[in-house]
Design an enzyme around this catalytic site. Structure first.
Site, PDB file in Angstrom:
ATOM      1  CG  HIS A 176       5.053   7.231   2.418  1.00 47.37           C
ATOM      2  ND1 HIS A 176       4.909   6.989   3.760  1.00 47.37           N
ATOM      3  CD2 HIS A 176       4.266   6.313   1.782  1.00 47.37           C
ATOM      4  CE1 HIS A 176       4.066   5.975   3.929  1.00 47.37           C
ATOM      5  NE2 HIS A 176       3.671   5.542   2.759  1.00 47.37           N
ATOM      6  NE  ARG A 198       2.456  13.149   2.278  1.00 46.99           N
ATOM      7  CZ  ARG A 198       1.144  13.242   2.513  1.00 46.99           C
ATOM      8  NH1 ARG A 198       0.394  13.982   1.737  1.00 46.99           N
ATOM      9  NH2 ARG A 198       0.611  12.590   3.523  1.00 46.99           N
ATOM     10  CD  GLU A 199       7.069  10.190   4.476  1.00 48.92           C
ATOM     11  OE1 GLU A 199       8.001   9.392   4.652  1.00 48.92           O
ATOM     12  OE2 GLU A 199       5.898   9.942   4.790  1.00 48.92           O
ATOM     13  NE  ARG A 222       0.510   7.664   2.691  1.00 46.93           N
ATOM     14  CZ  ARG A 222       0.928   7.486   3.943  1.00 46.93           C
ATOM     15  NH1 ARG A 222       1.560   8.446   4.576  1.00 46.93           N
ATOM     16  NH2 ARG A 222       0.734   6.343   4.561  1.00 46.93           N
ATOM     17  NE  ARG A 267      -1.079   2.103   6.191  1.00 52.94           N
ATOM     18  CZ  ARG A 267      -0.085   2.904   6.540  1.00 52.94           C
ATOM     19  NH1 ARG A 267       1.155   2.646   6.144  1.00 52.94           N
ATOM     20  NH2 ARG A 267      -0.307   3.962   7.320  1.00 52.94           N
ATOM     21  CG  HIS A 289       8.455   6.211   6.526  1.00 50.42           C
ATOM     22  ND1 HIS A 289       7.324   6.164   5.762  1.00 50.42           N
ATOM     23  CD2 HIS A 289       8.947   4.953   6.511  1.00 50.42           C
ATOM     24  CE1 HIS A 289       7.138   4.945   5.299  1.00 50.42           C
ATOM     25  NE2 HIS A 289       8.114   4.178   5.744  1.00 50.42           N
ATOM     26  CE1 TYR A 297      -0.309   4.699  11.087  1.00 52.53           C
ATOM     27  CE2 TYR A 297      -0.238   6.918  11.978  1.00 52.53           C
ATOM     28  CZ  TYR A 297       0.055   6.021  10.976  1.00 52.53           C
ATOM     29  OH  TYR A 297       0.750   6.427   9.863  1.00 52.53           O
ATOM     30  CD  GLU A 355       7.144   8.526  10.482  1.00 51.08           C
ATOM     31  OE1 GLU A 355       7.279   9.705  10.094  1.00 51.08           O
ATOM     32  OE2 GLU A 355       6.401   7.712   9.929  1.00 51.08           O
TER      33      GLU A 355
END
Lengths: 89, 309
Positions: free
Chosen positions: B69, B71-72, B127, B145, B196, B248, B270
């Site tokens: 991703h 922007r991380e 992202r 995804r 992440h 989630y 994370e």
């Protein structure tokens, strides 16, 4: 460059799964252009300036707690850019 | 920077600076580090993977990736620190030395180079990748995804205008397909760790189903050890557990695919922070974040090394 002037990041604190589901409903409303940063409780979401009032009203009408975690996103971005430039110099 | 010693690890860097760092690291450590280009991004940028190896042929290996991703930024920055640590700790840190004497480590620091470049030039909050989607003015696919594990299920979207758009089919994106081909052709990867930020968690499969992973008990034990090691440096608190129960439901994620392919030690991190800055985590947090994460990574790598399967 995209400008994030007026965008805020809300930290939303749903009290239960019902409130969390109500928050998730907002993701499907594409016109709001919400950008969810974090889906666990508490939920963090970037809210563009044009959606601030709608989102606030929605949350308040459902008694969902929230606060502005980042009040001016562009100010943070400007600071980040300033730091990178100064280190490079 | 003229060499990796003078490289500024305390600051965020552009894509070209990161690629220069990789080349310097290879040049300075030709017996330990090599660079493989496993493919090209949608916009034609090289997908670089650093290989840390002390020899042997097709040794069992550990995969680490950062920056799927865009922007991380703290993840790509941490990837740089990890690379430097592998080089400097080999020969001095006994656990890492043992691991590298028996296994290879692969590190892809910027899985999503188009997106990362875009965050530096156009939109800091980007992202996804930069795929031009057919029949839509909205750009980009969420690369986490797009994997063939519950592809298209809940926790992903078929709308190209959302942040979690899964793409037209599993492995449709070159950034994903390149890793898939690499993992499959290598055939001996024993741990796959995808990094992440931010939420402070260490997660294992599954994300697309509530069915527990068959190795859940072991994965959970290792995760507990890893987050304990991480917390030992600065007290940073990480939650751990399966993706679906801890965050989630998310379908089409990388470590669900690797786990289903038989890579038992599949984890995703994370990293920091606690939510005061999000993706705008200040640069002075990079080295502390990488240092604490490195301790957890070593726990997972060491367990993988000592528990061959």
């Amino acid at each position: 460059k995209e400008n994030f002037h007026g965008h805020q990041v809300f930290r939303i604190v749903p009290k239960d799964d019902v409130q969390l589901a109500l928050v998730r409903v907002m993701e499907d409303i594409l016109d709001l252009e919400l950008d969810f940063w974090r889906w666990v409780m508490p939920v963090d979401v970037r809210v563009p300036s044009h959606s601030l009032q709608v989102v606030k009203s929605y949350l308040e009408s459902h008694s969902i707690k929230y606060f502005a975690m980042i009040k001016d996103l562009q100010a943070l971005l400007d600071e980040e850019r300033r730091q990178m430039k100064s280190v490079a110099a | 920077a003229g060499n990796t010693d003078s490289f500024d690890y305390t600051n965020y860097h552009t894509l070209s600076e990161i690629y220069s760092f990789q080349d310097m690291l290879v040049a300075e450590n030709p017996k330990l580090v090599s660079k493989t280009v496993i493919g090209q991004s949608f916009e034609g940028r090289p997908l670089n993977v650093l290989k840390f190896s002390t020899g042997g042929s097709n040794r069992p290996a550990i995969w680490i990736d950062t920056g799927i991703h865009a922007r991380e930024w703290v993840t790509q920055a941490s990837g740089i620190v990890f690379a430097q640590k592998i080089v400097t700790e080999y020969g001095t840190d006994s656990a890492l030395t043992e691991i590298l004497n028996g296994m290879d480590i692969f590190l892809e620091m910027v899985v999503n180079p188009d997106g990362y470049h875009f965050t530096h030039t156009n939109n800091r909050m980007w992202r996804k990748n930069r795929k031009q989607n057919q029949d839509s003015s909205c750009v980009g696919v969420d690369l986490n995804r797009n994997w063939n594990a519950g592809f298209g299920g809940r926790g992903s979207s078929n709308n190209p205008c959302t942040e979690i758009y899964h793409g037209t089919r599993a492995h449709s994106e070159p950034e994903v397909e390149s890793i898939v081909k690499f993992v499959e052709s290598h055939g001996n990867i024993k741990a796959f760790i995808s990094i992440h930020s931010y939420s402070q968690m260490l997660l294992y499969p599954y994300g697309y189903t509530r069915k527990p992973a068959k190795d859940q008990a072991e994965l959970d034990q290792v995760a507990q050890k890893a987050v304990t090691a991480l917390a030992s440096l600065y007290g940073t608190s990480f939650r751990y557990g399966s993706i679906i129960k801890t965050i989630y439901q998310s379908s089409g994620g990388s470590i669900d695919w690797t786990y289903n392919r038989g890579i038992k030690y599949s984890y995703t991190f994370e990293l920091r922070d606690t939510g005061h800055f999000g993706f705008i985590l200040p640069a002075n947090q990079i080295v502390p974040t990488a240092n604490e994460t490195w301790l957890a990574l070593k726990v997972i790598m060491d367990h993988t090394f000592k528990n061959p399967y």
